[in-house]
Design a protein around this motif. Structure first.
Motif, mmCIF file in Angstrom:
data_model
loop_
_atom_site.group_PDB
_atom_site.id
_atom_site.type_symbol
_atom_site.label_atom_id
_atom_site.label_comp_id
_atom_site.label_asym_id
_atom_site.label_seq_id
_atom_site.Cartn_x
_atom_site.Cartn_y
_atom_site.Cartn_z
ATOM 1 N N MET A 1 -8.718 -1.663 7.262
ATOM 2 C CA MET A 1 -7.343 -1.959 7.711
ATOM 3 C C MET A 1 -6.606 -2.769 6.644
ATOM 4 O O MET A 1 -6.034 -3.807 6.913
ATOM 5 C CB MET A 1 -7.387 -2.734 9.033
ATOM 6 N N ARG A 2 -6.609 -2.268 5.392
ATOM 7 C CA ARG A 2 -6.015 -3.027 4.306
ATOM 8 C C ARG A 2 -4.489 -3.018 4.344
ATOM 9 O O ARG A 2 -3.848 -3.835 3.730
ATOM 10 C CB ARG A 2 -6.465 -2.439 2.954
ATOM 11 N N HIS A 3 -3.918 -2.047 5.058
ATOM 12 C CA HIS A 3 -2.483 -1.836 4.926
ATOM 13 C C HIS A 3 -1.724 -2.179 6.196
ATOM 14 O O HIS A 3 -0.647 -1.660 6.443
ATOM 15 C CB HIS A 3 -2.220 -0.392 4.500
ATOM 16 N N GLY A 4 -2.301 -3.020 7.022
ATOM 17 C CA GLY A 4 -1.669 -3.406 8.269
ATOM 18 C C GLY A 4 -0.260 -3.930 8.040
ATOM 19 O O GLY A 4 -0.013 -4.658 7.097
ATOM 20 N N GLY A 5 0.657 -3.508 8.909
ATOM 21 C CA GLY A 5 2.040 -3.972 8.795
ATOM 22 C C GLY A 5 2.925 -3.041 7.997
ATOM 23 O O GLY A 5 4.136 -3.086 8.120
ATOM 24 N N ARG A 6 2.342 -2.169 7.175
ATOM 25 C CA ARG A 6 3.155 -1.225 6.407
ATOM 26 C C ARG A 6 3.499 -0.015 7.268
ATOM 27 O O ARG A 6 2.743 0.365 8.166
ATOM 28 C CB ARG A 6 2.394 -0.734 5.172
ATOM 29 N N THR A 7 4.617 0.618 6.918
ATOM 30 C CA THR A 7 5.050 1.820 7.634
ATOM 31 C C THR A 7 5.172 2.986 6.665
ATOM 32 O O THR A 7 5.779 2.848 5.594
ATOM 33 C CB THR A 7 6.421 1.576 8.308
ATOM 34 N N ALA A 8 4.606 4.129 7.050
ATOM 35 C CA ALA A 8 4.714 5.346 6.242
ATOM 36 C C ALA A 8 5.509 6.395 6.995
ATOM 37 O O ALA A 8 5.393 6.511 8.218
ATOM 38 C CB ALA A 8 3.319 5.886 5.932
ATOM 39 N N LEU A 9 6.308 7.158 6.264
ATOM 40 C CA LEU A 9 6.984 8.324 6.832
ATOM 41 C C LEU A 9 6.446 9.565 6.117
ATOM 42 O O LEU A 9 6.487 9.637 4.885
ATOM 43 C CB LEU A 9 8.499 8.201 6.643
ATOM 44 N N VAL A 10 5.941 10.509 6.901
ATOM 45 C CA VAL A 10 5.414 11.750 6.330
ATOM 46 C C VAL A 10 6.301 12.894 6.799
ATOM 47 O O VAL A 10 6.401 13.156 8.010
ATOM 48 C CB VAL A 10 3.954 11.999 6.772
ATOM 49 N N ILE A 17 -1.645 19.941 6.309
ATOM 50 C CA ILE A 17 -2.126 18.804 5.522
ATOM 51 C C ILE A 17 -1.372 17.531 5.923
ATOM 52 O O ILE A 17 -1.932 16.437 5.935
ATOM 53 C CB ILE A 17 -1.953 19.091 4.012
ATOM 54 N N GLY A 18 -0.109 17.676 6.286
ATOM 55 C CA GLY A 18 0.699 16.517 6.671
ATOM 56 C C GLY A 18 0.122 15.795 7.879
ATOM 57 O O GLY A 18 0.099 14.558 7.923
ATOM 58 N N LEU A 19 -0.325 16.561 8.864
ATOM 59 C CA LEU A 19 -0.923 15.948 10.060
ATOM 60 C C LEU A 19 -2.172 15.148 9.677
ATOM 61 O O LEU A 19 -2.369 14.022 10.154
ATOM 62 C CB LEU A 19 -1.275 17.034 11.088
ATOM 63 N N GLU A 20 -2.965 15.712 8.813
ATOM 64 C CA GLU A 20 -4.177 14.997 8.385
ATOM 65 C C GLU A 20 -3.813 13.736 7.585
ATOM 66 O O GLU A 20 -4.465 12.698 7.719
ATOM 67 C CB GLU A 20 -5.073 15.939 7.557
ATOM 68 N N MET A 21 -2.770 13.809 6.767
ATOM 69 C CA MET A 21 -2.319 12.594 6.062
ATOM 70 C C MET A 21 -1.938 11.514 7.069
ATOM 71 O O MET A 21 -2.281 10.342 6.893
ATOM 72 C CB MET A 21 -1.092 12.909 5.197
ATOM 73 N N CYS A 22 -1.218 11.917 8.121
ATOM 74 C CA CYS A 22 -0.811 10.939 9.143
ATOM 75 C C CYS A 22 -2.041 10.297 9.774
ATOM 76 O O CYS A 22 -2.078 9.069 9.963
ATOM 77 C CB CYS A 22 0.036 11.621 10.217
ATOM 78 N N ARG A 23 -3.036 11.115 10.090
ATOM 79 C CA ARG A 23 -4.277 10.585 10.680
ATOM 80 C C ARG A 23 -4.919 9.568 9.745
ATOM 81 O O ARG A 23 -5.331 8.487 10.156
ATOM 82 C CB ARG A 23 -5.278 11.716 10.890
ATOM 83 N N GLN A 24 -5.032 9.935 8.453
ATOM 84 C CA GLN A 24 -5.727 9.059 7.497
ATOM 85 C C GLN A 24 -4.932 7.762 7.268
ATOM 86 O O GLN A 24 -5.522 6.685 7.135
ATOM 87 C CB GLN A 24 -5.956 9.796 6.168
ATOM 88 N N LEU A 25 -3.619 7.870 7.215
ATOM 89 C CA LEU A 25 -2.801 6.663 7.015
ATOM 90 C C LEU A 25 -2.922 5.741 8.233
ATOM 91 O O LEU A 25 -3.058 4.517 8.082
ATOM 92 C CB LEU A 25 -1.340 7.051 6.769
ATOM 93 N N ALA A 26 -2.896 6.329 9.427
ATOM 94 C CA ALA A 26 -3.055 5.520 10.646
ATOM 95 C C ALA A 26 -4.431 4.851 10.662
ATOM 96 O O ALA A 26 -4.567 3.683 11.037
ATOM 97 C CB ALA A 26 -2.859 6.392 11.892
ATOM 98 N N ARG A 31 1.465 1.977 10.230
ATOM 99 C CA ARG A 31 2.240 2.636 11.273
ATOM 100 C C ARG A 31 2.791 3.917 10.639
ATOM 101 O O ARG A 31 3.230 3.890 9.482
ATOM 102 C CB ARG A 31 3.388 1.723 11.691
ATOM 103 N N VAL A 32 2.758 5.034 11.357
ATOM 104 C CA VAL A 32 3.107 6.309 10.739
ATOM 105 C C VAL A 32 4.217 7.007 11.514
ATOM 106 O O VAL A 32 4.082 7.257 12.719
ATOM 107 C CB VAL A 32 1.871 7.241 10.664
#
Ligand SMILES: NC(=O)c1ccc[n+]([C@@H]2O[C@H](COP(=O)([O-])OP(=O)(O)OC[C@H]3O[C@@H](n4cnc5c(N)ncnc54)[C@H](OP(=O)(O)O)[C@@H]3O)[C@@H](O)[C@H]2O)c1
Length: 234
Positions: A1-10, A17-26, A31-32
């Motif tokens: 959980m190194r990136h807690g507090g950050r928000t990503a938009l995919v 592949i985008g759905l899998e990126m969202c899973r991995q970022l979460a 927050r995704v």
């Protein structure tokens, strides 16, 4: 959980592949915001990902949709730290240069190049203000000039070569701001676009874009193109 507090938009985050990126970022604690043209598709993806995911109706070919989605996203989360320009189409038929289907060329560029550019125009100023940002443009080895040895898939390949050029320019313009801009080739991956017989699964395809999306604070990697976390020739 190194990136807690950050928000990503995919963009195009509800499938492939985008759905899998969202899973991995979460899974890494971000927050995704899951972008999809249909809100229902985005909502369904969010249910599958879990509470870190928020749905966003977003069509990157529409400047109005981009502006409204980013306004909604900023209202929900306070700001976007990571932008993954993943939305893409592959529309080519059999024509090769010197023959051209201008409608297909325009539609391909509108999503794969201008879509990413529209997103950057609206999202990047907030990143610069915050002094932190990660922009990942999802490209393809098909866009590499070094590998441009036939006229197959011309609109798609030119769109990705152009996206690579945008990556370099944006990275140069943002040098020293804390915003890193890189391009990632996921490789031939099973998805709507890649088809069922591609050799790699979505987890492998998502790995390099997610790695670039989560480059740690202080990292200076920018204006580069990677596949399998290794440099790929432009
Ligand atoms: N699969 C491969 O082998 C491969 C190889 C190299 C590069 N890539 C790149 O990887 C990225 C993802 O591709 P994929 O394989 O996951 O393809 P995919 O399964 O066909 O998914 C394409 C995604 O793009 C979204 N999209 C298309 N047009 C859009 C628009 N106007 N606005 C917003 N979203 C839009 C779709 O969203 P909706 O749900 O709204 O339709 C969907 O989520 C693309 O940029 C592609 O070029 C793929």
């Amino acid at each position: 959980m190194r990136h807690g507090g950050r928000t990503a938009l995919v963009t195009g985050g509800a499938r492939g592949i985008g759905l899998e990126m969202c899973r991995q970022l979460a899974a890494q604690g971000l927050r995704v915001l899951v972008g999809a043209r249909g809100r229902e598709a985005a909502e369904e993806a969010c249910r599958a990902i879990g509470p870190a995911a928020l749905p966003l109706a977003l069509d990157v070919t529409s400047a109005k949709s981009v502006t409204e989605a980013v306004r909604e996203a900023t209202g929900l989360t306070g700001g976007i730290d990571v932008l993954v320009n993943n939305a893409g189409v592959s529309l080519d038929r059999e024509l090769r240069p010197p023959y051209v289907d201008e409608d297909i060329l325009r539609a391909t560029l509108d999503t794969n190049l201008t879509g990413a550019w529209r997103m950057a125009e609206v999202v990047v100023p907030g990143m610069v203000e915050a002094g932190y940002g990660r922009v990942v443009n999802v490209t393809s080895s098909y866009g590499s000039l070094a590998l441009m040895d036939s006229g197959r898939h011309p609109a798609y390949r030119i769109s990705k070569a152009s996206l690579n050029a945008l990556t370099r320019m944006l990275a140069a313009e943002l040098s020293g701001t804390g915003v890193l801009v890189n391009a990632a080739d996921p490789g031939w991956t099973r998805s709507g676009m890649g088809g069922p017989s591609a050799p790699r699964g979505p987890a492998e395809g998502a790995d390099t874009p997610v790695w670039l999306a989560t480059l740690p604070e202080g990292d200076e990697t920018t204006g580069r193109l990677f596949a399998d976390r290794r440099p790929l020739p432009w």
